[in-house]
Design a protein around this motif. Structure first.
Motif, PDB file in Angstrom:
ATOM      1  N   THR A   1       5.013   7.074  -2.869  1.00 19.60           N
ATOM      2  CA  THR A   1       3.993   6.111  -3.304  1.00 19.60           C
ATOM      3  C   THR A   1       4.541   5.059  -4.258  1.00 19.60           C
TER       4      THR A   1
ATOM      5  N   GLU B   1      -0.424   7.524   7.589  1.00 18.88           N
ATOM      6  CA  GLU B   1      -0.679   6.754   6.359  1.00 18.88           C
ATOM      7  C   GLU B   1       0.482   5.793   6.090  1.00 18.88           C
TER       8      GLU B   1
ATOM      9  N   TRP C   1       0.484   1.688   6.176  1.00 19.32           N
ATOM     10  CA  TRP C   1       0.908   0.969   4.975  1.00 19.32           C
ATOM     11  C   TRP C   1       1.981  -0.056   5.336  1.00 19.32           C
TER      12      TRP C   1
ATOM     13  N   TYR D   1      -4.297  -1.534   5.618  1.00 22.12           N
ATOM     14  CA  TYR D   1      -4.357  -0.829   4.328  1.00 22.12           C
ATOM     15  C   TYR D   1      -5.606   0.040   4.241  1.00 22.12           C
TER      16      TYR D   1
ATOM     17  N   ALA E   1      -4.812   3.267   5.811  1.00 25.92           N
ATOM     18  CA  ALA E   1      -3.931   4.050   4.937  1.00 25.92           C
ATOM     19  C   ALA E   1      -4.709   4.653   3.771  1.00 25.92           C
TER      20      ALA E   1
ATOM     21  N   THR F   1      -0.739   1.685  -1.869  1.00 28.22           N
ATOM     22  CA  THR F   1      -1.594   1.054  -0.862  1.00 28.22           C
ATOM     23  C   THR F   1      -2.714   0.267  -1.529  1.00 28.22           C
TER      24      THR F   1
END
Length: 97
Positions: free
Chosen positions: A3, A36, A40, A59, A62, A72
């Protein structure tokens, strides 16, 4: 860990490699995470082309799969800025904080 990856060549290459590896696993959680990441990355690709509405749509997918990914939310906020939807952008930026 994933992330925090930047929207640059190195970060996106690593995300693509992660998604490819996750797709090889026979596990619904891994497939969800791969999807996901792929959405993204698709959003990032659209954003780079100035296609902000398509970026937001990617997005959105995601975020629907993992609403706790600050990356995101941040990237979607940037796409909303491109659309001049500052209220939605602010919502996403506040979520990141």
């Amino acid at each position: 860990m994933y992330t925090d990856l930047e929207n640059d060549e190195q970060g996106n290459t690593l995300l693509r490699a992660m998604a490819q590896a996750l797709r090889k696993l026979d596990d619904p959680t891994a497939i969800n995470l791969a999807t996901e990441i792929e959405q993204w990355l698709e959003g990032r690709d659209y954003h780079a082309q100035g296609e902000y509405q398509q970026a937001v749509t990617a997005y959105d997918v995601a975020v629907s799969l993992n609403d706790r990914n600050p990356g995101t939310h941040f990237d979607r906020g940037r796409a909303y800025v491109g659309l001049q939807d500052y209220d939605a952008a602010l919502d996403d930026f506040e979520e990141v904080i």
